[in-house]
Design a protein around this motif. Structure first.
Motif, PDB file in Angstrom:
ATOM      1  N   HIS A   1       0.823  -1.227   0.000  1.00 51.59           N
ATOM      2  CA  HIS A   1       0.000   0.000   0.000  1.00 51.59           C
ATOM      3  C   HIS A   1       0.848   1.265   0.000  1.00 51.59           C
ATOM      4  CE1 HIS A   1       0.780  -1.055   4.230  1.00 51.59           C
ATOM      5  NE2 HIS A   1       0.784   0.271   4.447  1.00 51.59           N
ATOM      6  N   ASN A   2       2.151   1.145   0.230  1.00 53.35           N
ATOM      7  CA  ASN A   2       3.030   2.315   0.184  1.00 53.35           C
ATOM      8  C   ASN A   2       3.952   2.305  -1.042  1.00 53.35           C
ATOM      9  OD1 ASN A   2       2.076   3.503   2.562  1.00 53.35           O
ATOM     10  ND2 ASN A   2       3.458   2.275   3.843  1.00 53.35           N
ATOM     11  N   ASP A   3       3.654   1.449  -1.996  1.00 57.71           N
ATOM     12  CA  ASP A   3       4.448   1.383  -3.225  1.00 57.71           C
ATOM     13  C   ASP A   3       3.879   2.392  -4.229  1.00 57.71           C
ATOM     14  OD1 ASP A   3       5.672   0.725  -5.691  1.00 57.71           O
ATOM     15  OD2 ASP A   3       5.951  -1.341  -5.060  1.00 57.71           O
ATOM     16  N   VAL A   4       4.713   3.353  -4.620  1.00 53.31           N
ATOM     17  CA  VAL A   4       4.265   4.419  -5.524  1.00 53.31           C
ATOM     18  C   VAL A   4       3.808   3.850  -6.858  1.00 53.31           C
ATOM     19  CG1 VAL A   4       5.000   6.484  -6.778  1.00 53.31           C
ATOM     20  CG2 VAL A   4       5.733   6.130  -4.418  1.00 53.31           C
ATOM     21  N   ARG A   5       4.467   2.807  -7.340  1.00 53.60           N
ATOM     22  CA  ARG A   5       4.095   2.222  -8.634  1.00 53.60           C
ATOM     23  C   ARG A   5       2.707   1.585  -8.562  1.00 53.60           C
ATOM     24  NH1 ARG A   5       8.925  -1.778  -9.598  1.00 53.60           N
ATOM     25  NH2 ARG A   5       8.233  -2.279  -7.472  1.00 53.60           N
ATOM     26  N   VAL A   6       2.424   0.921  -7.448  1.00 55.61           N
ATOM     27  CA  VAL A   6       1.102   0.312  -7.276  1.00 55.61           C
ATOM     28  C   VAL A   6       0.035   1.397  -7.188  1.00 55.61           C
ATOM     29  CG1 VAL A   6      -0.329  -1.112  -5.776  1.00 55.61           C
ATOM     30  CG2 VAL A   6       2.061  -1.736  -6.182  1.00 55.61           C
ATOM     31  N   LEU A   7       0.309   2.445  -6.424  1.00 55.29           N
ATOM     32  CA  LEU A   7      -0.650   3.541  -6.297  1.00 55.29           C
ATOM     33  C   LEU A   7      -0.895   4.227  -7.643  1.00 55.29           C
ATOM     34  CD1 LEU A   7       0.624   5.107  -2.948  1.00 55.29           C
ATOM     35  CD2 LEU A   7      -1.523   3.858  -3.305  1.00 55.29           C
ATOM     36  N   SER A   8       0.132   4.330  -8.449  1.00 59.40           N
ATOM     37  CA  SER A   8      -0.024   4.947  -9.758  1.00 59.40           C
ATOM     38  C   SER A   8      -0.970   4.123 -10.640  1.00 59.40           C
ATOM     39  CB  SER A   8       1.337   5.087 -10.431  1.00 59.40           C
ATOM     40  OG  SER A   8       1.205   5.634 -11.731  1.00 59.40           O
ATOM     41  N   LEU A   9      -0.823   2.787 -10.601  1.00 57.14           N
ATOM     42  CA  LEU A   9      -1.728   1.937 -11.370  1.00 57.14           C
ATOM     43  C   LEU A   9      -3.153   2.015 -10.829  1.00 57.14           C
ATOM     44  CD1 LEU A   9       0.319  -1.325 -12.101  1.00 57.14           C
ATOM     45  CD2 LEU A   9      -0.246   0.536 -13.658  1.00 57.14           C
ATOM     46  N   VAL A  10      -3.296   2.067  -9.518  1.00 59.73           N
ATOM     47  CA  VAL A  10      -4.627   2.162  -8.926  1.00 59.73           C
ATOM     48  C   VAL A  10      -5.302   3.460  -9.355  1.00 59.73           C
ATOM     49  CG1 VAL A  10      -5.878   2.437  -6.737  1.00 59.73           C
ATOM     50  CG2 VAL A  10      -4.093   0.695  -6.947  1.00 59.73           C
ATOM     51  N   ALA A  11      -4.551   4.559  -9.344  1.00 57.59           N
ATOM     52  CA  ALA A  11      -5.107   5.849  -9.737  1.00 57.59           C
ATOM     53  C   ALA A  11      -5.484   5.853 -11.213  1.00 57.59           C
ATOM     54  CB  ALA A  11      -4.097   6.955  -9.437  1.00 57.59           C
TER      55      ALA A  11
END
Length: 288
Positions: free
Chosen positions: A229-239
């Motif tokens: 949940h703190n991985d910027v790459r994962v958050l970017s895909l979620v967004a």
């Protein structure tokens, strides 16, 4: 290409042999030789059949044979004709060789093979430039060359998980989601726990137009977000996925969390801020 060239040369030599051997001088039987052979045979028969008392008749028959078989032909074959015939055969072989080489060069894509060999030689250098954050960005042509070089490398080293992952990234940049999906899937099979391969596979699914791929991507995103949940790459895909499905609240929340995780001087912050503003504008427009 070398094997094809050797086969062509063997066939060419065989054809030249078939052209020369049947007409070589040692196997030539021309009209003059045949007439001489017949003349000598008839003379032997006359010696055996005619008695000495008929010598005048025998001489007359010999004269007739000489007149019919020999006097209308030269006593020996002409050397000049034989030599000239050899030149004709040599010229034919030269023409045949030129034709075969021309057809081979025309139909064997020799320039493309040479270009491919050059690309393979440049692949290590291009890989270093891609992996260097401070290196000069690759042009589109260089990206295509690197993708070709990686595919060639993977033919020799199919268990190279890093090369499969890099190939998947390149295919995404080159807008080939299908090829990217295959590359990332191969990387996942080689390293099931590798986060880069899993993340790349999910991103490739998000670029697919297949509804089944979209559902699978959503499931993978939920799992990745739960574990990273703190991985910027994962958050970017979620967004990105939330924005594409008009889930603006979820997209804004993911981008805002990214802003908290990124350093103050990170170049991505400006892009994320613009994305948040756009998501807010789209959200207002849908409420009207």
């Amino acid at each position: 290409m070398i094997v094809a060239f050797l086969i062509m040369m063997i066939l060419l030599l065989g054809t030249a042999a078939l052209l020369f051997i049947p007409w070589s001088g040692r196997q030539r039987v021309d009209r003059n030789t045949m007439n001489h052979m017949i003349f000598r045979a008839r003379l032997q028969e006359l010696d055996e059949d005619i008695s000495p008392v008929n010598a005048a008749q025998q001489q007359q028959l010999v004269d007739d044979l000489r007149l019919n078989l020999l006097e209308d032909l030269p006593e020996s074959p002409k050397t000049d004709n034989k030599n000239s015939s050899y030149w004709v055969y040599i010229l034919g072989v030269i023409i045949l060789t030129s034709l075969c080489v021309g057809v081979f060069v025309r139909t064997s894509y020799v320039p493309r093979v040479i270009e491919w060999q050059q690309v393979v030689q440049q692949t290590p250098q291009l890989m270093q430039r891609v992996m260097d954050p401070q290196g000069k960005p690759l042009s589109e042509e260089e990206l295509f060359r690197l993708a070709l070089g990686l595919r060639t490398r993977l033919q020799q080293y199919p268990a190279d998980q890093l090369s499969w992952t890099m190939l998947g990234r390149l295919q995404l940049v080159l807008n080939n989601p299908g090829a990217a999906l295959q590359a990332f899937d191969k990387a996942r099979q080689l390293a099931p726990g590798n986060a880069d391969a899993q993340l790349g596979y999910t991103e490739a699914l998000l670029h697919s137009t297949d509804p089944n791929d979209s559902r699978e991507a959503q499931q993978l995103l939920d799992t990745l977000l739960k574990n990273n949940h703190n991985d910027v790459r994962v958050l970017s895909l979620v967004a990105f996925n939330a924005f594409e499905h008009q889930q603006y609240d979820k997209a804004i929340a993911a981008w805002q969390l990214m802003l908290k995780l990124l350093p103050p001087d990170d170049s991505q912050r400006e892009i994320i801020i613009r994305s948040i503003d756009r998501a807010k504008q789209e959200q207002i427009a849908t409420l009207k």
